[in-house]
Design a protein around this motif. Sequence first.
Motif, PDB file in Angstrom:
ATOM      1  N   MET A   1       2.535   2.778 -11.078  1.00  0.00           N
ATOM      2  CA  MET A   1       3.793   2.700 -10.347  1.00  0.00           C
ATOM      3  C   MET A   1       4.866   3.545 -11.038  1.00  0.00           C
ATOM      4  O   MET A   1       5.587   4.322 -10.390  1.00  0.00           O
ATOM      5  N   ILE A   2       4.965   3.430 -12.367  1.00  0.00           N
ATOM      6  CA  ILE A   2       5.957   4.211 -13.119  1.00  0.00           C
ATOM      7  C   ILE A   2       5.677   5.701 -12.980  1.00  0.00           C
ATOM      8  O   ILE A   2       6.594   6.507 -12.754  1.00  0.00           O
ATOM      9  N   ASP A   3       4.408   6.085 -13.096  1.00  0.00           N
ATOM     10  CA  ASP A   3       4.039   7.492 -12.970  1.00  0.00           C
ATOM     11  C   ASP A   3       4.429   8.037 -11.605  1.00  0.00           C
ATOM     12  O   ASP A   3       4.940   9.156 -11.477  1.00  0.00           O
ATOM     13  N   ASP A   4       4.211   7.240 -10.570  1.00  0.00           N
ATOM     14  CA  ASP A   4       4.551   7.675  -9.217  1.00  0.00           C
ATOM     15  C   ASP A   4       6.060   7.773  -9.026  1.00  0.00           C
ATOM     16  O   ASP A   4       6.558   8.687  -8.362  1.00  0.00           O
ATOM     17  N   PHE A   5       6.795   6.832  -9.595  1.00  0.00           N
ATOM     18  CA  PHE A   5       8.251   6.889  -9.483  1.00  0.00           C
ATOM     19  C   PHE A   5       8.798   8.145 -10.145  1.00  0.00           C
ATOM     20  O   PHE A   5       9.716   8.790  -9.631  1.00  0.00           O
ATOM     21  N   LEU A   6       8.253   8.509 -11.297  1.00  0.00           N
ATOM     22  CA  LEU A   6       8.688   9.730 -11.970  1.00  0.00           C
ATOM     23  C   LEU A   6       8.319  10.959 -11.155  1.00  0.00           C
ATOM     24  O   LEU A   6       9.055  11.943 -11.106  1.00  0.00           O
ATOM     25  N   GLN A   7       7.138  10.919 -10.526  1.00  0.00           N
ATOM     26  CA  GLN A   7       6.709  12.060  -9.722  1.00  0.00           C
ATOM     27  C   GLN A   7       7.620  12.251  -8.516  1.00  0.00           C
ATOM     28  O   GLN A   7       7.880  13.380  -8.101  1.00  0.00           O
ATOM     29  N   GLU A   8       8.110  11.151  -7.962  1.00  0.00           N
ATOM     30  CA  GLU A   8       9.023  11.241  -6.826  1.00  0.00           C
ATOM     31  C   GLU A   8      10.346  11.893  -7.208  1.00  0.00           C
ATOM     32  O   GLU A   8      10.917  12.670  -6.455  1.00  0.00           O
ATOM     33  N   ASP A   9      10.842  11.561  -8.417  1.00  0.00           N
ATOM     34  CA  ASP A   9      12.156  12.049  -8.833  1.00  0.00           C
ATOM     35  C   ASP A   9      12.152  12.208 -10.355  1.00  0.00           C
ATOM     36  O   ASP A   9      12.073  11.223 -11.099  1.00  0.00           O
ATOM     37  N   ARG A  10      12.226  13.450 -10.822  1.00  0.00           N
ATOM     38  CA  ARG A  10      12.181  13.714 -12.259  1.00  0.00           C
ATOM     39  C   ARG A  10      13.328  13.045 -13.016  1.00  0.00           C
ATOM     40  O   ARG A  10      13.175  12.677 -14.177  1.00  0.00           O
ATOM     41  N   ASN A  11      14.455  12.903 -12.355  1.00  0.00           N
ATOM     42  CA  ASN A  11      15.623  12.347 -13.035  1.00  0.00           C
ATOM     43  C   ASN A  11      15.452  10.877 -13.401  1.00  0.00           C
ATOM     44  O   ASN A  11      16.239  10.347 -14.184  1.00  0.00           O
ATOM     45  N   ARG A  12      14.462  10.213 -12.848  1.00  0.00           N
ATOM     46  CA  ARG A  12      14.253   8.804 -13.176  1.00  0.00           C
ATOM     47  C   ARG A  12      13.794   8.607 -14.611  1.00  0.00           C
ATOM     48  O   ARG A  12      13.836   7.497 -15.127  1.00  0.00           O
ATOM     49  N   GLY A  13      13.359   9.675 -15.237  1.00  0.00           N
ATOM     50  CA  GLY A  13      12.990   9.554 -16.647  1.00  0.00           C
ATOM     51  C   GLY A  13      14.177   9.173 -17.507  1.00  0.00           C
ATOM     52  O   GLY A  13      14.008   8.574 -18.585  1.00  0.00           O
TER      53      GLY A  13
ATOM     54  N   GLU B   1       0.828  -1.202   0.000  1.00  0.00           N
ATOM     55  CA  GLU B   1       0.000   0.000   0.000  1.00  0.00           C
ATOM     56  C   GLU B   1       0.860   1.249   0.000  1.00  0.00           C
ATOM     57  O   GLU B   1       0.336   2.354  -0.018  1.00  0.00           O
ATOM     58  N   THR B   2       2.169   1.073   0.043  1.00  0.00           N
ATOM     59  CA  THR B   2       3.022   2.235   0.278  1.00  0.00           C
ATOM     60  C   THR B   2       4.198   2.318  -0.677  1.00  0.00           C
ATOM     61  O   THR B   2       5.299   2.634  -0.271  1.00  0.00           O
ATOM     62  N   TRP B   3       4.004   1.997  -1.958  1.00  0.00           N
ATOM     63  CA  TRP B   3       5.155   2.137  -2.836  1.00  0.00           C
ATOM     64  C   TRP B   3       5.284   3.527  -3.412  1.00  0.00           C
ATOM     65  O   TRP B   3       6.050   3.757  -4.328  1.00  0.00           O
ATOM     66  N   ILE B   4       4.543   4.476  -2.865  1.00  0.00           N
ATOM     67  CA  ILE B   4       4.730   5.879  -3.236  1.00  0.00           C
ATOM     68  C   ILE B   4       4.303   6.737  -2.060  1.00  0.00           C
ATOM     69  O   ILE B   4       3.356   6.408  -1.356  1.00  0.00           O
ATOM     70  N   ARG B   5       5.008   7.797  -1.810  1.00  0.00           N
ATOM     71  CA  ARG B   5       4.624   8.689  -0.721  1.00  0.00           C
ATOM     72  C   ARG B   5       3.216   9.234  -0.971  1.00  0.00           C
ATOM     73  O   ARG B   5       2.869   9.603  -2.088  1.00  0.00           O
ATOM     74  N   PRO B   6       2.369   9.315   0.026  1.00  0.00           N
ATOM     75  CA  PRO B   6       0.965   9.719  -0.177  1.00  0.00           C
ATOM     76  C   PRO B   6       0.755  11.214  -0.053  1.00  0.00           C
ATOM     77  O   PRO B   6      -0.241  11.657   0.504  1.00  0.00           O
TER      78      PRO B   6
END
Length: 575
Positions: free
Chosen positions: A207-219, A102-107
């Motif tokens: 999940m991918i969208d959230d990872f990008l939102q966490e860190d722009r450089n992950r693109g 339930e927590t693979w992205i900060r809420p």
Amino acid sequence: MNVALAGVKLPPKRQLSANKDKRKTAVTSPATSTPSPSSPFTPFGKSPERNVTDKRVGFDFSKKELEQISPGSGRVGSPPPADLHIVDDVDDANAPVRVKTETWIRPTLQADTEIQLDGIDEEAPMAISPMAIKASEVRRSSINWSVYLQSQIITQDHYDCIFILESYGKQKRDHLLNHHGAQCARLLLEMTWSISKPSPVQYILTMIDDFLQEDRNRGNAFHQYASAKDGSKGWALFFPFLNRDDPFIVQQAARIIAKLACWSSELMQGAELQIYLVFLKDQIRSGANDFRQSTARCLQMIVRVAEYRVAFTNLDGISSILTALKQVNNFQIQYQLIFCLWCLTFDPDIAAKFQNYNAIQVLASVLAESQKDKVTRIIIATLRNLLENPIEDALAQEHALTMIHSRILNTLKFLSTKKFEDNDILEDIQYLTDELESIAVNISTYDQYVSELKSGALEWSPVHKNEPFWRENVTLFNDSNYELVKILVRLLEVSTDPMVLAVAVHDIGQYMRYYPPGKKVVERLGGKDRAMSMLTHPDANVRYQALLAVQKMMVQNWEFLGRRIEREQEDGPDD
């Protein structure tokens, strides 16, 4: 990617209670923790001191590096990390179960992982959109990846990758994404291509969208993978999803593309940019799009980039925004769409085109009915840009005249009596009021008429039936190759508003009455046929004004016929 790649050991079966009668929960991989025979990775416990290399992507992982993200000491049988969620409701203790996540992205960004735009776009609390609600449901969904592994739809590497990303703490997950992102990108995307069922694809894209939102450089990871795959850019990997039948998958892919296109060092260009912008145009205008707010957020990102603004405008993007703005009543979508217009007005060349789309009239209508300060603020800021940013003073004056005709001054006077927490909006209101009042004092009747005519919003203002106006200014209708006459004829072709049609056909009649040579001009421009077609219009007033105009067209013929009859009577009958 095998679990050993990240130094993660899947713990052995674990009994939650000493009482053997109670149910057990196993947190295990459906396969042994040893890599599959086809895996290029060596298990951490058996890894030599030298680097372990994934030749498919080209990243090296040393034993020391693997230990940095290992949840335990690296020894076989080390306990699971404290933040590992354990499901304790499994009927068969021997059945492989998926770790509940339930927590693979900060809420912190609501469920929608809203795109944070600087300055004027930020306002709390953020509205929760249908996309936000659906994304939240997708995050809470439980997908048994072991079923796809056992069915050989995904490989052991795929299973291990998704397991690590969704099961372990943020620090370990961040290390994996930031240091081995290209491999993660490959494995996640391969899973979406292999699985046909919508729910797992929704889950991975979110999940991918959230990872990008966490860190722009992950693109950069997706760009690296795309480059190694076929020499393309990261956004190209997600274009096929835009053709899926599932609306959520389509919109989630669009969000990812927007982030990659705006946060990358290189800009999207050519056919890819055109395809994406046309997609946004169609989606923003579609009444069937339940996720229009999400589409608008993608557009908000795109128009903040100067090159994208020009490309969007060249594709008739302004018209698409205004069409959507007329359709929606949701204040959040109104704000987002007007935010896009506000961004466009910073380009002087684009601002010069606003007059062609009646944008000011649409904004005036929304402003008069707006109940939200954020909508009022963005409209006022857009109008100010239309007065300040045009290079030519004549264009700024034309914008001001259109604002006066649209009765924006009355709305500004009302707004000036309200209390706003934002001082900027009060400053903009005062600026607009001063500018428009100074122009209104010196405006001529002819300028008022031209402003009204070019706006396309004709109404029965006094000037239309003012005989001195027509006598003094009728020849000005011939200027610029009969520009005003062409606009009147064009309105008869495109307008569906009975009042606009009635006033336009009336003014054509007045032009021919006070400038008789204008009959040939009107006929050459197609005005005669259009006026005659109005004789069968459903609206009685349109038919009446069309009849008067047609009569004025025929007066010259009647006079010629009358003079001929008089001459024949004077000459007498032929012998």
